[in-house]
Scaffold this motif. Sequence first.
Motif: not given
Length: 243
Positions: A46-52
């Motif tokens: 589970a990931v709340d925020l991805m910085i890509v």
Amino acid sequence: MKFNILVVDDEPVARQSLTDILKLEGYSVASAPNGQAAIGYLRGHAVDLMIVDLRMPGMDGLEVVQVLNQISPDTEVILLTAFGSTETAIQALRLRIHDYLLKPASTTQIITSVKKALTRHSEKSHTGIFDEGNPTDAIEVVTLKDGTCVDLARRQIKHKSVIEHLTPAEGRLMRILMENEGKVFSHRELVLLVQGYDTSQREAPEILRPLVSRLRHKLEQFPILSERVVSIRGTGYLYEADK
């Protein structure tokens, strides 16, 4: 609540620096060196925020977000790039990306953007309200004119006494086509969205055609559906609207 953040960047120094900054702010942070590793992580965590990062070998940042929108539509996204352009910014907006930051972004800019993104994530989670067009408002059950019922959540198609079950890949393909009625997807786009990995324009049709063939074979029992998954001159597929 401790938020989970995934940092995706092919540059080791940038990836580690951003990870350290966010950990000092008290977040739980994981990292991935490329797009395919990111998708693998997202499928199991589970990931709340991805910085890509935008530009990476193989899958670029926008391609990662396209897959993310299918498998984890409530995850917020911040796109980082040293190569900003109006075209990329427009694409980012279409993919519901929360923020678009130019490298090198300052620590203050990053932390401010992260806090806003996670506040938005929390508000949506608590209220159940999502932006118009967000994939969270996904189709689950569709009943067609002749009574054929397509249950995308259960990967099941039913008409009278006939019931057909779809595999996970067939179900994902059916969902993508039905939720984007009338939109033509290339072979490469569908491989990316359905299977979760990038491939070449030459290899993509060979990967996709057996899957489409199996799905069409199952749809033959449902006349209203069987001809609606359409090949466009061998270059891609779409799901036709009702006639």
